[in-house]
Design an enzyme around this catalytic site. Structure first.
Site, PDB file in Angstrom:
ATOM      1  N   ASP A 187    -173.613  18.674 -46.250  1.00  0.00           N
ATOM      2  CA  ASP A 187    -174.337  17.650 -45.497  1.00  0.00           C
ATOM      3  C   ASP A 187    -173.314  16.765 -44.809  1.00  0.00           C
ATOM      4  O   ASP A 187    -172.297  16.422 -45.421  1.00  0.00           O
ATOM      5  CB  ASP A 187    -175.186  16.796 -46.458  1.00  0.00           C
ATOM      6  CG  ASP A 187    -176.544  16.440 -45.875  1.00  0.00           C
ATOM      7  OD1 ASP A 187    -176.622  16.306 -44.647  1.00  0.00           O
ATOM      8  OD2 ASP A 187    -177.506  16.288 -46.661  1.00  0.00           O
ATOM      9  N   HIS A 207    -173.243  14.446 -36.243  1.00  0.00           N
ATOM     10  CA  HIS A 207    -173.882  13.995 -37.488  1.00  0.00           C
ATOM     11  C   HIS A 207    -173.717  15.017 -38.618  1.00  0.00           C
ATOM     12  O   HIS A 207    -173.888  14.684 -39.780  1.00  0.00           O
ATOM     13  CB  HIS A 207    -175.365  13.729 -37.240  1.00  0.00           C
ATOM     14  CG  HIS A 207    -175.595  12.513 -36.383  1.00  0.00           C
ATOM     15  ND1 HIS A 207    -175.940  11.291 -36.898  1.00  0.00           N
ATOM     16  CD2 HIS A 207    -175.468  12.326 -35.042  1.00  0.00           C
ATOM     17  CE1 HIS A 207    -176.037  10.404 -35.921  1.00  0.00           C
ATOM     18  NE2 HIS A 207    -175.756  11.010 -34.782  1.00  0.00           N
TER      19      HIS A 207
END
Ligand code: GDG
Length: 466
Positions: free
Chosen positions: A364, A156
């Protein structure tokens, strides 16, 4: 249809009615219901010693299998190696990395314990899907127990450039563990490219088509599977939730001022100090904005046992106090800084009320808040997203105002531009972003990954190579 077994660090139990379930948990739960299967991981409870077998809670076609973690294991595996070594490494923060043999051993020990507790629950045809950096070695541990199932892994977070990964002592162990999977998935092309470089140049690996990789005596596939959200559901939630009391109170409290919103776990990867500095600069440089804009940052505490997170909290409290001390008026608090979480539908309403969504992580993997902000907007009068170019989401949301999160001036300018943007431009940008968010739903993500995994041969079906 094969059963699906999902493994993630934390399991969201069906009994969790807090309303704070994130998009990922909802997506995984939905995938499990469709396939029937097992969700396995840490219960969130701490015990004297790590459980040797899983506790099972059944709800419909899904079994939730959890283990408790021993105190020392939790400190070394979770707060230690996962969150003080891997998390900063994966987010390019070499200066924050702490490496010790104890935490590395604890990380491997917990992954081995998880594999041991999971093996008795597996059936030969199960599709096994492992999630995130906490559990990189789990696939190799399962192989060690003779598990021949198809096993996939999705990261992720970002995967760092080769030169960054090389700074990690014993990084080869991570790469070899990743090669034990049949299918490895990343959020963006950048991450895949970085991983491929590491396999080719640090492990003497090989590739035929860029997705099939050979290293450590195994051939496996790696691909890009950007995670999404259920945009239609989120839009509906937001539209309905603006009528709720929490939303009405927020709207009334603004007395016509524009709202800028930020929503992030309190984490140094999210770029909050620079974001606060940019807001400070907006107010310092632009008289016309003073008294006319309110910035609300929601930042629920996370990983508070890790010192760097406590330090970040202290720092942000100071900066927030300074900004309000400098600019506030008796009837205007420029910055509202909230260290707590809200139910999902309340958040959705807050996004819809906000004229600007401010999402400026330093790095991110994807950033779901950016996609949620877009989905929550009123199509007739949409807000505008200011987005870091270093969030995976920037690849799809290029109609946002993209900024370098290290450039305070650029963020402040983007805020001023967003606040002044005419409705025609807002609508045009929003339509392009909404199309991107809708075309890549959480369901697409899940199905694409599972189809790719299903297409791999089971280890047991492969002809012996000797
Ligand atoms: C990791 C990767 C990747 C936040 N505050 C509240 C709340 N949230 C929800 C948001 C969103 C989720 O948490 C956060 O997701 P992000 O994607 O923004 O960030 P991470 O937690 O760092 O997630 C990231 C993600 O995994 C998925 O692959 O995108 O890059 O770092 O859904 O809405 N939810 C509620 N109350 C809050 O106060 N209910």
């Amino acid at each position: 249809m094969a059963r699906l077994v999902v493994i993630s660090n934390r399991v969201t139990l069906p009994s969790d009615r807090s309303g704070s379930t994130g998009g990922l948990a909802v997506g995984l739960r939905d995938a499990l219901r469709r396939h029937s299967g097992v969700w396995f991981g840490w219960s969130g409870k701490v015990a004297d010693a790590t459980s040797t077998s899983a506790r099972i809670e059944k709800a419909g076609r899904v079994s939730y299998a959890t283990i408790d973690l021993g105190r020392v294991d939790l400190a070394q595996y979770y707060n230690g190696y996962a969150n003080s070594t891997l998390w900063p490494l994966l987010h390019y923060r070499l200066g924050l990395i702490e490496f010790t043999s104890e935490t590395y051993d604890g990380y491997k020990r917990v992954n081995a314990a998880m594999a041991r507790a999971l093996v008795p629950l597996l059936k030969p045809d199960d599709l096994v899907w492992v999630h995130d950096y906490h559990l990189i070695p789990l696939g190799a541990e399962l192989r060690g127990f003779g598990v021949a199932n198809r096993i996939g892994f999705f990261l992720h977070t970002p995967f760092p450039a080769m030169e960054v990964l090389e700074a990690l002592p014993r990084y080869e162990g991570l790469l070899s563990a990743m090669s034990a999977y049949d299918q490895v998935g990343f959020q963006t092309e950048n991450d895949l490219r970085a991983f491929r470089d590491c396999i080719l140049h640090l492990c003497n690996g090989d590739t035929s088509d860029g997705e099939a990789l050979t290293a450590f005596g195994r051939t496996f596939r790696a691909g890009v599977f950007p995670i999404g959200i259920d945009a239609a559901e989120f839009a509906e939630t937001a539209a309905a939730a603006v009528a709720l009391p929490d939303a009405s109170r927020l709207k009334a409290s603004l007395v016509g001022r524009s709202l800028i919103i930020g929503v992030d776990r309190l984490d140094y990867s999210k770029g909050l100090p620079n974001r606060f500095a940019a807001f400070d600069q907006l107010l310092a440089r632009r008289d016309d904005q003073r008294g006319r804009v309110t910035f609300m940052q929601i930042a629920p505490r996370s990983r508070s046992d890790v010192p760097q997170y406590r330090e970040l909290r202290r720092r942000l409290e100071q900066v927030a106090g300074r900004i309000n001390g400098r600019f506030a008026d008796p009837d205007w608090t420029p910055l509202r800084y909230l260290n707590k979480g809200f139910p999902r539908r309340t958040l959705a309403a807050f996004y819809r009320i906000a004229r600007v969504g401010l999402v400026t992580p330093l790095r991110d993997g994807m950033n779901l808040v950016a996609k949620e902000y877009v989905a929550a907007q009123d199509p007739a009068d949409p807000g505008i997203l200011v987005l870091s170019r270093f969030a995976g989401a920037a690849r799809e949301l290029d109609a946002a105002l993209l900024v370098n999160p290290f450039d305070i001036d650029e963020i402040a300018d983007a805020l001023a531009r967003a606040l002044a943007m005419p409705i025609a431009e807002r609508r045009e940008r929003w339509a392009a972003m909404m199309e991107a968010v809708q075309s890549n739903s959480i369901g697409n993500w899940r199905d694409r990954f599972l189809d790719a995994l299903q297409a791999q041969a089971r280890v047991a079906d492969l002809a012996p190579t000797l």
